[in-house]
Design an enzyme around this catalytic site. Structure first.
Site, PDB file in Angstrom:
ATOM      1  N   THR A 199      -1.669   1.206  20.230  1.00 39.66           N
ATOM      2  CA  THR A 199      -0.950   2.078  19.304  1.00 39.66           C
ATOM      3  C   THR A 199       0.355   2.495  19.959  1.00 39.66           C
ATOM      4  O   THR A 199       0.388   2.790  21.166  1.00 39.66           O
ATOM      5  CB  THR A 199      -1.764   3.327  18.921  1.00 39.66           C
ATOM      6  OG1 THR A 199      -0.949   4.172  18.097  1.00 39.66           O
ATOM      7  CG2 THR A 199      -2.215   4.114  20.142  1.00 39.66           C
ATOM      8  N   ARG A 216      -9.628  -0.054  15.653  1.00 37.06           N
ATOM      9  CA  ARG A 216      -9.683  -0.273  14.209  1.00 37.06           C
ATOM     10  C   ARG A 216     -11.157  -0.382  13.794  1.00 37.06           C
ATOM     11  O   ARG A 216     -11.931  -1.100  14.442  1.00 37.06           O
ATOM     12  CB  ARG A 216      -8.935  -1.546  13.823  1.00 37.06           C
ATOM     13  CG  ARG A 216      -7.437  -1.502  14.104  1.00 37.06           C
ATOM     14  CD  ARG A 216      -6.708  -0.567  13.158  1.00 37.06           C
ATOM     15  NE  ARG A 216      -5.274  -0.520  13.418  1.00 37.06           N
ATOM     16  CZ  ARG A 216      -4.376  -1.295  12.826  1.00 37.06           C
ATOM     17  NH1 ARG A 216      -4.773  -2.201  11.943  1.00 37.06           N
ATOM     18  NH2 ARG A 216      -3.102  -1.169  13.106  1.00 37.06           N
ATOM     19  N   SER A 230       5.280   6.359  12.528  1.00 39.06           N
ATOM     20  CA  SER A 230       4.015   5.808  12.016  1.00 39.06           C
ATOM     21  C   SER A 230       3.126   6.916  11.482  1.00 39.06           C
ATOM     22  O   SER A 230       3.368   8.102  11.719  1.00 39.06           O
ATOM     23  CB  SER A 230       3.282   5.063  13.135  1.00 39.06           C
ATOM     24  OG  SER A 230       2.769   5.992  14.084  1.00 39.06           O
ATOM     25  N   CYS A 231       2.064   6.509  10.793  1.00 40.88           N
ATOM     26  CA  CYS A 231       1.115   7.492  10.268  1.00 40.88           C
ATOM     27  C   CYS A 231       0.461   8.270  11.402  1.00 40.88           C
ATOM     28  O   CYS A 231       0.265   9.492  11.307  1.00 40.88           O
ATOM     29  CB  CYS A 231       0.059   6.805   9.400  1.00 40.88           C
ATOM     30  SG  CYS A 231      -0.857   5.486  10.234  1.00 40.88           S
ATOM     31  N   THR A 232       0.140   7.593  12.504  1.00 47.34           N
ATOM     32  CA  THR A 232      -0.513   8.255  13.630  1.00 47.34           C
ATOM     33  C   THR A 232       0.444   9.185  14.349  1.00 47.34           C
ATOM     34  O   THR A 232       0.063  10.290  14.765  1.00 47.34           O
ATOM     35  CB  THR A 232      -1.085   7.208  14.606  1.00 47.34           C
ATOM     36  OG1 THR A 232      -2.028   6.378  13.907  1.00 47.34           O
ATOM     37  CG2 THR A 232      -1.785   7.880  15.776  1.00 47.34           C
ATOM     38  N   ARG A 274      -6.986  -8.843  16.773  1.00 49.37           N
ATOM     39  CA  ARG A 274      -6.789  -8.520  15.357  1.00 49.37           C
ATOM     40  C   ARG A 274      -7.114  -9.693  14.443  1.00 49.37           C
ATOM     41  O   ARG A 274      -7.180  -9.533  13.223  1.00 49.37           O
ATOM     42  CB  ARG A 274      -5.351  -8.052  15.105  1.00 49.37           C
ATOM     43  CG  ARG A 274      -5.059  -6.678  15.669  1.00 49.37           C
ATOM     44  CD  ARG A 274      -3.865  -6.049  15.001  1.00 49.37           C
ATOM     45  NE  ARG A 274      -3.433  -4.855  15.708  1.00 49.37           N
ATOM     46  CZ  ARG A 274      -2.497  -4.027  15.251  1.00 49.37           C
ATOM     47  NH1 ARG A 274      -1.898  -4.273  14.107  1.00 49.37           N
ATOM     48  NH2 ARG A 274      -2.152  -2.958  15.941  1.00 49.37           N
ATOM     49  N   ASN A 334      -4.214   8.016   6.433  1.00 53.56           N
ATOM     50  CA  ASN A 334      -3.114   7.224   6.975  1.00 53.56           C
ATOM     51  C   ASN A 334      -2.284   6.532   5.903  1.00 53.56           C
ATOM     52  O   ASN A 334      -1.223   5.993   6.191  1.00 53.56           O
ATOM     53  CB  ASN A 334      -3.631   6.186   7.980  1.00 53.56           C
ATOM     54  CG  ASN A 334      -4.797   5.381   7.448  1.00 53.56           C
ATOM     55  OD1 ASN A 334      -5.947   5.838   7.502  1.00 53.56           O
ATOM     56  ND2 ASN A 334      -4.520   4.191   6.951  1.00 53.56           N
ATOM     57  N   ARG A 348       0.821  -1.208   0.000  1.00 52.37           N
ATOM     58  CA  ARG A 348       0.000   0.000   0.000  1.00 52.37           C
ATOM     59  C   ARG A 348       0.859   1.264   0.000  1.00 52.37           C
ATOM     60  O   ARG A 348       0.690   2.140  -0.841  1.00 52.37           O
ATOM     61  CB  ARG A 348      -0.932   0.021   1.215  1.00 52.37           C
ATOM     62  CG  ARG A 348      -1.947  -1.085   1.298  1.00 52.37           C
ATOM     63  CD  ARG A 348      -2.940  -1.064   0.153  1.00 52.37           C
ATOM     64  NE  ARG A 348      -3.673   0.204   0.082  1.00 52.37           N
ATOM     65  CZ  ARG A 348      -4.155   0.725  -1.043  1.00 52.37           C
ATOM     66  NH1 ARG A 348      -3.960   0.095  -2.188  1.00 52.37           N
ATOM     67  NH2 ARG A 348      -4.833   1.838  -1.032  1.00 52.37           N
ATOM     68  N   ILE A 349       1.778   1.384   0.951  1.00 53.31           N
ATOM     69  CA  ILE A 349       2.610   2.580   1.052  1.00 53.31           C
ATOM     70  C   ILE A 349       3.605   2.636  -0.101  1.00 53.31           C
ATOM     71  O   ILE A 349       3.829   3.702  -0.688  1.00 53.31           O
ATOM     72  CB  ILE A 349       3.347   2.620   2.413  1.00 53.31           C
ATOM     73  CG1 ILE A 349       2.333   2.654   3.565  1.00 53.31           C
ATOM     74  CG2 ILE A 349       4.276   3.833   2.482  1.00 53.31           C
ATOM     75  CD1 ILE A 349       1.363   3.823   3.522  1.00 53.31           C
TER      76      ILE A 349
END
Length: 481
Positions: A347, A370, A288-290, A334, A453, A138-139
């Site tokens: 997180t 999530r 991280s994105c967050t 998860r 994100n 994805r990234i």
């Protein structure tokens, strides 16, 4: 003539002006490495309607709409200057010109405002820097899109190769197809062809070698004509210095990880601590994105009000780490179906704040849920401040930060009363302050921060890579410090 006729005539006139801007923007980008921005949003390779929409969006952050009739004179003024590589915000030029009372002409004002990019002050165009992607998920694919988009004159970052494990029959064709079409981010803007004989994807004229390897030790990048490259590892398989250093093979100069780094690996949030990267540092992380979403607004709030403590709750879109249907997973919860459940999880963003903001002594805690959306998340940042304030003061401050501060590429601002997550797909900012949801009561403030994100984070990664490669060009007018 009716009101409808007037509105339509006005629209057609603005279309004509926007159309005249496109070749000027393109020529500045190709020939001089100048990226034209409008309130931190690039206008390069944008359509007529996109240019008009970007001007229209200015009302969300500046409080009033900006017209192409206002910005065109500044764009035209740039063509008469001896510009070097830079980023020039014509929205900011127009806004600051309105408040200037010296009686200068547009040409005179523009020349003064961008003097740092002209004549003896201008930066010389640099030779392009090779980039290698290790992994193509994805990234990786979004970073590839951004690298191809920013190739411009060819003097910036050049995506030379992608390293993946072999996937069987028609592997190259399938990977090219995933780059070409994305269910969330839409079609690739350009053309893509595949040369299976040479294992090459050609995207908008950029020849990208696809290298098949199961381990970094199997690759000698100089064999492909790659030298002094920056390798972006978006697999997340290695997080510490020892593991990431495996990538320092012939042809590779630096390694950038698109996940939180462990141990002594620097965790970098562009706009906040990228200037702490040592010139000889060869391994670093983009966190991280967050972390990228919360650290810039956290720094902004601490700078103005002081932060005594905080908690971040992220409502995060599901990721490939989760299961489509219930199945075994090494982490708690998860393993349950991602599209069907809200899943409480942990997180690491809160603990990562200390690495990016070591001067912030306030304890920051965090947790995450999530949720069944494929992209765009929201961080709810609850802060105890060092002094009492009001909602209006906080919002005016954050609006100003999004427009004029060194964090304006990281922090965006919206007043849209009906905004929802899908409205922020494709945002290039690390996070977007939702003004309508913001709550302030004395020394307590709660910020709602949207963030793409995937794409917003990928933009932050590119900014870090540009910085360490020496092709991060200055922005004019210079943001207030």
């Amino acid at each position: 003539m009716t009101v409808n006729d007037d509105s339509f005539t006005n629209w057609k006139n603005r279309e004509e002006i926007a159309e005249s801007m496109i070749p000027i923007i393109g020529k500045l980008h190709r020939e001089r490495d100048v990226t034209v921005l409008l309130h931190s949003r690039s206008l390069v390779n944008k359509s007529v309607v996109s240019i008009l929409k970007t001007h229209r969006f200015a009302r969300q952050i500046a409080g009033e709409e900006l017209s192409v009739t206002e910005t065109l004179p500044f764009l035209q003024a740039l063509t008469g200057l001896d510009l070097g590589p830079s980023q020039i915000d014509i929205g900011m030029l127009a806004a600051t010109y309105k408040t200037d009372d010296r009686g200068l002409s547009v040409d005179e004002f523009t020349a003064e405002a961008v003097a740092g990019a002209t004549g003896a002050n201008k930066i010389e165009r640099r030779e392009g820097r090779d980039v290698v992607l290790y992994g193509f998920g994805r990234i990786g694919r979004l970073v590839a899109r951004l690298l191809i988009e920013k190739a411009g004159s060819g003097n910036g970052l050049r995506l030379r190769a992608i390293v993946v494990r072999g996937g069987g029959e028609q592997d190259l064709v399938k990977r090219a197809s995933l780059l070409r079409r994305d269910s969330i981010h839409g079609q690739f803007q350009g053309t893509i062809t595949v040369d299976e004989a040479t294992s090459t994807i050609v995207a908008n004229g950029n020849a990208i070698k696809v290298i098949y390897a199961n381990d970094p030790s199997e690759v000698d990048y100089t064999a492909y004509g790659i030298k002094d490259a920056i390798l972006i590892d978006n697999t997340g398989k290695w997080r510490d210095r020892a593991g990431l250093s495996k990538h320092l093979r012939p042809g590779i100069d630096k390694v950038v990880l698109t996940a939180p780094g462990k141990g002594d690996v620097p965790n970098i949030v562009h706009g906040v601590n990228h200037d702490t990267i040592k010139p000889d540092e060869r391994v670093l992380s983009c966190a991280s994105c967050t972390t990228n979403a919360i650290v810039p607004p956290l720094k902004a709030m601490d700078d103005e009000y002081g932060v005594l403590r905080g908690h971040v709750e992220t409502v995060h879109s599901f990721t490939n780490d989760q299961n489509l249907l219930d199945n075994y997973h090494k982490a708690d919860r998860r393993g349950r179906s991602a599209p069907l459940n809200m899943v409480i999880t942990e997180t690491g963003a809160a603990s990562a704040v200390a690495k990016a903001l070591p001067d912030l002594k306030a304890p920051i805690t965090g947790s995450s849920i999530r949720v069944p959306v494929p992209d765009v998340s929201i961080a709810i940042l609850s802060l105890r401040l060092g002094r009492e304030t009001t909602r209006d003061e906080v919002l005016e401050y954050l609006r100003d930060v999004s427009l004029h501060s060194p964090l304006k590429r990281q922090i965006d601002f919206t007043t849209a009363p009906d905004a929802v997550s899908m409205d922020f797909v494709g945002s290039r900012h690390a996070s977007i302050v939702d003004a309508g949801a913001t709550k302030v009561d004395g020394d307590n403030a709660i910020l709602y921060l949207w963030y793409d994100n995937e794409f917003g984070y990928s933009c932050q990664v590119i900014r870090v890579v540009q910085h360490v490669s020496g092709v991060e060009y200055p922005t004019f007018p210079a943001p207030a410090v």
